[in-house]
Design a protein around this motif. Structure first.
Motif, PDB file in Angstrom:
ATOM      1  N   GLN A  15     106.464  50.304  33.985  1.00 38.88           N
ATOM      2  CA  GLN A  15     106.517  50.844  32.632  1.00 38.88           C
ATOM      3  C   GLN A  15     106.975  52.307  32.659  1.00 38.88           C
ATOM      4  O   GLN A  15     106.789  53.000  33.659  1.00 38.88           O
ATOM      5  N   THR A  52      96.850  46.467  34.022  1.00 37.93           N
ATOM      6  CA  THR A  52      98.180  45.864  34.114  1.00 37.93           C
ATOM      7  C   THR A  52      98.195  44.422  33.624  1.00 37.93           C
ATOM      8  O   THR A  52      99.220  43.755  33.700  1.00 37.93           O
ATOM      9  N   GLN A  90     101.287  53.174  29.850  1.00 39.63           N
ATOM     10  CA  GLN A  90     101.128  51.856  30.425  1.00 39.63           C
ATOM     11  C   GLN A  90     101.302  51.860  31.942  1.00 39.63           C
ATOM     12  O   GLN A  90     101.916  52.751  32.524  1.00 39.63           O
ATOM     13  N   CYS A 129     100.137  46.456  24.810  1.00 43.22           N
ATOM     14  CA  CYS A 129     101.070  45.944  25.814  1.00 43.22           C
ATOM     15  C   CYS A 129     102.515  46.195  25.405  1.00 43.22           C
ATOM     16  O   CYS A 129     103.392  46.356  26.263  1.00 43.22           O
ATOM     17  N   ASN A 130     102.770  46.232  24.096  1.00 43.68           N
ATOM     18  CA  ASN A 130     104.118  46.455  23.593  1.00 43.68           C
ATOM     19  C   ASN A 130     104.326  47.852  23.026  1.00 43.68           C
ATOM     20  O   ASN A 130     105.443  48.370  23.046  1.00 43.68           O
ATOM     21  N   ARG A 173     103.503  42.559  36.689  1.00 41.00           N
ATOM     22  CA  ARG A 173     104.069  43.107  35.458  1.00 41.00           C
ATOM     23  C   ARG A 173     105.165  44.108  35.822  1.00 41.00           C
ATOM     24  O   ARG A 173     105.001  44.890  36.768  1.00 41.00           O
ATOM     25  N   CYS A 200      96.109  45.458  28.291  1.00 41.52           N
ATOM     26  CA  CYS A 200      96.853  46.683  28.606  1.00 41.52           C
ATOM     27  C   CYS A 200      96.171  47.920  28.033  1.00 41.52           C
ATOM     28  O   CYS A 200      96.831  48.837  27.534  1.00 41.52           O
TER      29      CYS A 200
END
Length: 334
Positions: free
Chosen positions: A276, A226, A54, A48-49, A273, A230
């Motif tokens: 990205q 999402t 993404q 996710c990070n 979200r 992720c």
């Protein structure tokens, strides 16, 4: 002293067990448990990070690549039954796994058959926001996402979401207006029954294929789920036509709450979200502008001529625009 130590150890074990079993309850869409922190809440959600494929993304019309080998999307016509649930983060429909007939998804950019598993509802508390994917930075009031897993390579969603080509995500943009999708009412009519976190309601005989917009035009790219964790195993298909719900149905879904009836907390909406970065990924489409009578520059990316992915600019006359409710198409050349 020994009894005290054992008591503290017991409390510690209970706390660790509670933490381990409640990852799914910790994340939200805002604050210190929001999307920017998902990868820190659970080490298994680090993508996710850190991920570079993404979802969701903003689709830039001038960078779309026409792919003549993209096929039509195929959905089985079987009806499905399942449970509609307010999870506290989203409204989710999950199919009964012991159903006699499951819905398979194939064709399009997919090399395998995918078995439908669940639907996620993303929506805003105001009309100008709600969808996760964006088209030329335009956000729709809502987005319905259908997820399926690769049934030819994997046994279930839990296994597939961690594996290559494991998941398909079908994105249906939601607009307020006419014509209203009548089959979607099997779900929208149940909104008042799932107003609070943890509440659920059975949905019977849902004709999944009837929820889809009347088009075979779509956009596709490789991305992730999402929601946490992720996983970058999703093939996304965004249909080039929204589906419609009424103002009354949108009002009903906006009344859903994140908390229980005793402690309702905040409204469930605005559960999207942020988009990205694409990181040089290609968004392909089966929309052939050449055949629609639009003059095309020699710089227009086209897999008839280019057997590799390119990202050259389209002339402005090839930019897509949003049409009226009568038109219904999200993306059409001017």
């Amino acid at each position: 002293m020994l009894q005290c130590s054992l008591f503290v150890l017991t409390l510690l074990c209970i706390s660790v067990k509670d933490i381990t079993g409640s990852w799914e309850e910790w994340w939200t869409y805002d604050g210190i448990s929001g999307p920017g922190f998902w990868g820190l809440i659970n080490p298994q959600w680090s993508m996710c990070n850190k991920g570079r494929r993404q979802s969701p993304v903003n689709v830039e019309p001038e960078k779309l690549l026409f792919d003549p080998w993209l096929r039509d999307i195929q959905f089985d016509k079987h009806k499905v039954s399942g449970i509609l649930q307010n999870t506290g983060q989203s409204l989710v429909f999950r199919v009964d796994k012991d159903s006699k007939h499951q819905v398979n998804i194939s064709g399009g950019p997919l090399s395998y058959r995918y078995q439908f598993e669940e639907i996620y509802f993303h929506y805003g508390l105001e009309d100008h926001r709600g969808s996760e994917h964006q088209i030329d930075h335009h956000t729709f009031p809502g987005e319905i996402q259908l997820y399926g897993f690769n049934k030819e390579l994997y046994h279930n969603m839990s296994e597939a979401q961690h594996k290559s080509q494991g998941v398909v995500g079908i994105s249906l943009m939601v607009q307020i207006g006419e014509p209203i999708n009548k089959d979607l009412r099997l779900i929208t009519s149940a909104f008042n029954n799932v107003r609070f976190r943890g509440s659920s309601f059975p949905i019977k005989h849902l004709p999944l294929s009837s929820l889809l917009p009347d088009t075979q035009q779509y956009l596709t790219y490789e991305g992730s789920t999402t929601h946490p964790g992720c996983w970058e195993t999703a093939v996304w298909i965004i249909f080039n036509k929204p589906i419609y719900i009424s103002k009354q149905e949108m009002y009903a879904i906006r009344r859903l709450m994140q908390g229980s009836q005793i402690s309702p907390k905040a409204p469930l909406g605005n559960n999207a979200r942020p988009v990205q970065p694409l990181h040089h990924r290609t968004v392909r489409t089966n929309i052939n502008f050449n055949r629609q009578g639009v003059p095309v520059s020699s710089n227009c990316p086209d897999m008839y001529r280019n057997m590799h992915y390119t990202a050259t600019q389209w002339p402005r006359e090839h930019s897509m625009r949003y049409r009226s409710a009568e038109d219904m198409s999200m993306l059409q050349p001017n």
